[in-house]
Every structure is written in structure tokens, then in C-alpha cells.
Design a protein around this motif. Structure first.
Motif, short mmCIF file in Angstrom:
data_model
loop_
_atom_site.label_atom_id
_atom_site.label_comp_id
_atom_site.label_asym_id
_atom_site.label_seq_id
_atom_site.Cartn_x
_atom_site.Cartn_y
_atom_site.Cartn_z
N UNK A 1 -25.03 -28.68 -7.46
CA UNK A 1 -24.42 -28.28 -8.73
C UNK A 1 -22.91 -28.37 -8.73
N UNK A 2 -22.27 -28.40 -7.56
CA UNK A 2 -20.82 -28.58 -7.58
C UNK A 2 -20.42 -30.00 -7.95
N UNK A 3 -21.40 -30.90 -8.07
CA UNK A 3 -21.16 -32.27 -8.53
C UNK A 3 -21.88 -32.57 -9.85
N UNK B 1 -19.00 -15.26 0.75
CA UNK B 1 -20.39 -15.03 0.35
C UNK B 1 -20.99 -13.92 1.21
N UNK B 2 -22.07 -13.27 0.73
CA UNK B 2 -22.72 -12.26 1.57
C UNK B 2 -23.15 -12.79 2.92
N UNK C 1 -15.05 -27.23 -5.33
CA UNK C 1 -15.34 -26.49 -6.55
C UNK C 1 -16.06 -27.33 -7.56
N UNK C 2 -15.51 -27.40 -8.75
CA UNK C 2 -16.12 -28.18 -9.83
C UNK C 2 -15.68 -29.63 -9.70
N UNK C 3 -16.33 -30.35 -8.80
CA UNK C 3 -15.89 -31.70 -8.45
C UNK C 3 -16.01 -32.65 -9.62
N UNK C 4 -14.92 -33.34 -9.93
CA UNK C 4 -14.91 -34.31 -11.02
C UNK C 4 -13.63 -35.12 -10.92
N UNK D 1 -19.90 -27.68 -11.27
CA UNK D 1 -19.54 -26.29 -11.56
C UNK D 1 -19.03 -25.65 -10.27
N UNK D 2 -18.01 -24.82 -10.39
CA UNK D 2 -17.47 -24.13 -9.23
C UNK D 2 -18.44 -23.01 -8.82
N UNK D 3 -18.89 -23.02 -7.57
CA UNK D 3 -19.92 -22.05 -7.17
C UNK D 3 -19.44 -20.60 -7.10
N UNK D 4 -18.11 -20.38 -7.08
CA UNK D 4 -17.61 -19.01 -6.95
C UNK D 4 -16.90 -18.51 -8.21
N UNK D 5 -16.95 -19.29 -9.30
CA UNK D 5 -16.31 -18.88 -10.54
C UNK D 5 -17.38 -18.64 -11.60
N UNK D 6 -17.01 -17.95 -12.66
CA UNK D 6 -17.93 -17.65 -13.75
C UNK D 6 -17.36 -18.12 -15.08
N UNK D 7 -18.25 -18.41 -16.02
CA UNK D 7 -17.82 -18.78 -17.37
C UNK D 7 -17.08 -20.10 -17.40
#
Length: 452
Positions: free
Chosen positions: A63-65, A360-361, A13-16, A32-38
């Protein structure tokens, strides 16, 4: 050493990762977590919001990093962001594109907090980027304390690095995302060898190995054969790709297959961020020789801008290879729209070239490929499944057996598991406990401080 995983949802997810090493406060990645919003897509910064970070390290530009780095640097404007040379070119472009996506999502989903950062924040982040060469340590001091930081090539994608921290004769290694196999555009990983004190290890492919499957080169050969078969029957071939890394490698694969006569000459339809990154790869090649991608290659390949004015179900009027993002066929992306036109026609074919999240689709289509129809929710279209659908293992992550072997040779006193779904972490935990009984295996709970 104290270590806290700031990825609030765990898994991938939001790797940190926040590390306290002696007097140093160090942050490894901020995604940023690719499957979450906001705000839910962000790491939970509460453990560091009242602290000054001494060092920030960016392992690579997925972007997950990378995706929330401008938020961190806005609060730590004098802290260096240590990274490999390609990321100085790639990171700002990826972040600017992310702002545009968030603005679109604000309109589509009514997310008031989007965008989470602005272009001025990206400009500030860019000022803090500090290039460090692979294999060359740099020593940072704080009062009487000091730490040496060494970046090592980790394969995976251009600019990807494992991070070695040396403090008071203790070696701490963060593997980052790892691929030991060479790609057509990049060499494979060269990670630091053991013994080390603590190893923080990615576990992406822990749930399923490639032990009984083909090698990467064999998968490439199989992919070329399938593309050729689709073109020979008069169809179009859709290859959903990630804009950073996989698109550039696929261009090289197709180019070389054409040069050897294994693929016929046919138009390639592509556009967007991935094409911009092709230009950046060429620039990085000229400046650093860390990637193998010459933009002149595209001039010989009949690459055309994709026309997205297509209707679901109506076959693509322009035949050829569609090399477009996103790799998981996310809603509203070019690959999603192309698939809705291509899928009902038996001459066509889809070739997935890596992992697709089951939610995912792309993952849903792979699971439904033996069904009669597939529903494109964002287009309100139920498509007959008549095109061929195949998947090829060109993952950017090392096999679990390779990572296990690397962990064993490290002789690490402690191994911390990261970047993997729970079943993947469970597999590594069981195998490492059995093979390295004297080592402490930690599967960290989010936002829990561990003394290691």
C-alpha cells in the motif's frame, strides 16, 4: 528529464515519483503513508493536478506504493496503468481491504475524509490496468515523441517490478523495491544491467547491512529451530506477518519443514486478508507461473480460522502456530491481540520475521524485550514479558551491499535516492560519492523539481 518526488514527508511513505521525459508525463506509483492518517497520508498531488498523465506505472501492490492509485486514476480515467500480471489480481483486493480499514478508522479516530476513495474508484482503476510481461518492452507514442517501457522482475513480492524507460537512447531505471535472494514462493530480482543514464534507487536497508549476519537461508533454518523449540515446550508460537507475500512464504517454509520432519504437526491459526491472498497466489500460479504456491498445500496443514475472542493475559486455549497480520503488530490487528494473550506465559514465543518500524508496537516490543512488562495501549493492558521474543532477517529488501554493487555496475550518470529513512540515504550518498565520483548523487527534497 525532470523528476519530482511527490512523497510529501520523504523517507519511506506515500511513494510516488513524477517524471517528465520529453513530451511524456509519467507517474511511477502512488501510495499511502503507513504512519499517517487522512489527507496527510497521501502524496502531494499539487504538481500534477492540472496535468494529464500519459502513463502510470504500478511497481507492486504494497500500500505504500499502491494505496492512493484510485485517486490518480479518477482524475486520469483514460491513462493506462502499466503493471505486471499478478497485480491485476492482487491490486483490487488490496484496495478494497484498504477501504474497509479506512471506514473503521473513520469511526475510531473521527477522520471525516475517510475513506479517501470508494469502491467505484477501485473499479475504474481496475479497468485501466494494463498487463506487461517482464523483459518485453512496449513502445508508447505521443505526437512525434515515443518512449519504451520495460518491466523487470525485482523479487520483493509477487508482481514486483523495476521500471526501465528508454527515451532518445537514454535509459532511466527505477529499481522499485528489490530483493535479489529467491524466496520460497518467488524468484529473485533480475534487474537491467548497465550502463544506464539515470538510476532511481531504493535505499531501505541503508542504515544497517547484513554483512556480518546470516544469509537468508540460514535465518530460515534458525527460525525453524525456534518454532520447534516453542512447540516442544508446549507453547504457542506467534509469527506476525504481512498479509501479502510474507504469510505465503511462511506457509511454504512451515510446510517444507514438516515434510522433512523438522517441525511437528500442530494446528496453524490464520485468517483474514492473508488467507484470501493465498487463494489469489494459487490463481496467479495457474495463470502465469510467476509464483510458486499451491493452495492444496494448506489442505494438508491443519489450518484453522483464528478465534479473536481472547482476553489479554489469558493464555491461548488453542495451542499451535499463529500466522497472522500485521507484520509490525499494529494496534487492533490479530497479531496485536494474540500477543497480548501470549506474552505473559513462558512456554510461548514470538518470532518476528522482518523489519519492524521502531514506532510500531512490534518495534516497541522488540526494544523492550529485556524489560519486565509491555503496555498494550489499545487494550489498556500492562503485560508481563515472559514469552521468548526473537527476530529473524527475512526482509523483502536487498542488503545495502547488494544495492551498492548494482549501482556501481550501472555506471549511471546520475543516481537518485528514494524509499529510505534519512540515515539510510545518507549512507548510500556517502558510499556512492566515494565509489562513483563522476556520478551525480541526488537525495531529492519532496516536491522539488530536479533536472537530471
Amino acid at each position: 528529464m525532470k523528476l519530482t518526488d511527490l512523497n510529501r514527508h520523504g523517507e519511506i511513505g506515500a511513494n510516488s515519483m513524477f517524471v517528465q521525459l520529453g513530451d511524456f508525463n509519467i507517474l511511477i506509483d502512488s501510495g499511502l503513508h503507513p504512519k499517517k492518517l487522512g489527507y496527510d497520508a497521501l502524496p502531494d498531488f499539487e504538481p500534477i493536478e492540472n496535468l494529464h498523465l500519459d502513463l502510470i506505472v504500478l511497481t507492486h501492490c504494497h500500500l505504500d506504493h499502491l494505496g492512493s492509485m484510485p485517486i490518480v486514476t479518477a482524475h486520469n480515467p483514460k491513462t493506462p496503468v502499466i503493471t505486471a500480471a499478478p497485480n491485476v489480481t492482487l491490486a483490487p483486493r488490496m484496495l478494497r481491504n484498504s477501504i474497509n480499514v479506512m471506514k473503521r478508522q473513520r469511526e475510531e479516530h473521527g477522520i471525516a475524509e475517510y475513506p479517501l476513495f470508494l469502491h467505484r474508484d477501485v473499479a475504474q482503476f481496475t479497468k485501466q490496468l494494463t498487463i506487461q510481461r517482464y523483459g518485453r518492452g512496449e513502445i508508447y507514442t505521443k505526437g512525434k515523441d515515443k518512449v519504451e517501457v520495460v518491466l523487470h522482475c525485482s523479487g520483493h513480492v509477487a508482481g514486483a517490478a523495476a521500471v526501465e524507460l528508454i527515451h532518445q537512447d537514454r535509459r532511466v531505471v527505477f529499481s522499485g523495491d528489490v530483493l535479489f535472494d529467491a524466496q520460497r514462493t518467488l524468484p529473485g530480482a533480475e534487474l537491467p544491467t548497465g550502463p544506464v543514464d539515470t538510476l532511481v534507487l531504493e535505499t531501505t536497508r541503508g542504515a544497517q547491512g547484513r554483512e556480518l549476519k546470516n544469509s537468508r537461508n540460514e535465518e530460515i533454518e534458525r527460525l525453524i529451530d525456534q518454532i520447534a523449540a516453542i512447540l516442544e515446550r508446549g507453547g504457542s508460537c506467534l509469527i506476525p506477518v504481512f498479509a501479502l507475500g510474507r504469510m505465503q512464504e511462511l506457509f511454504r517454509i512451515i510446510y517444507e519443514a514438516r515434510q522433512s520432519g523438522r517441525l511437528p504437526q500442530s494446528p496453524i491459526h490464520a485468517a483474514g486478508l492473508g488467507m484470501a491472498i493465498c487463494e489469489y497466489f494459487d490463481k496467479i500460479r495457474k495463470q502465469t507461473q510467476l509464483v510458486d504456491f499451491d493452495i492444496k498445500m494448506l489442505e494438508t496443514m491443519d489450518v484453522r480460522n483464528i478465534d479473536l475472542n481472547m482476553r489479554p493475559g489469558r493464555d491461548l486455549p488453542r495451542k499451535g502456530i499463529y500466522l497472522v497480520s500485521s507484520g509490525m503488530m499494529v494496534e487492533h490487528t490479530p497479531s496485536y491481540k494474540v500477543a497480548a494473550s501470549l506474552l505473559p506465559h513462558p512456554n510461548n514465543g514470538l518470532c518476528f520475521v522482518g523489519y519492524c518500524d521502531p514506532d510500531s508496537p512490534g518495534g516497541q516490543l522488540l526494544a523492550a524485550r529485556d524489560e519486565a512488562t509491555f503496555f498494550f495501549d489499545a487494550l489498556d493492558y500492562n503485560a508481563p514479558i515472559r514469552a521468548s521474543i526473537d527476530q529473524f532477517d527475512l526482509s523483502g529488501h536487498a542488503d545495502r551491499s547488494e544495492l551498492l554493487a548494482y549501482a556501481e555496475q550501472s555506471v549511471a550518470r546520475a543516481i537518485v535516492l528514494t524509499h529510505g529513512d534519512q540515515n539510510a540515504r545518507d549512507w548510500f550518498s556517502q558510499e556512492l560519492t566515494a565509489r562513483m565520483p563522476e556520478s551525480t548523487i541526488v537525495d531529492p527534497e519532496p516536491l522539488t523539481e530536479y533536472h537530471i
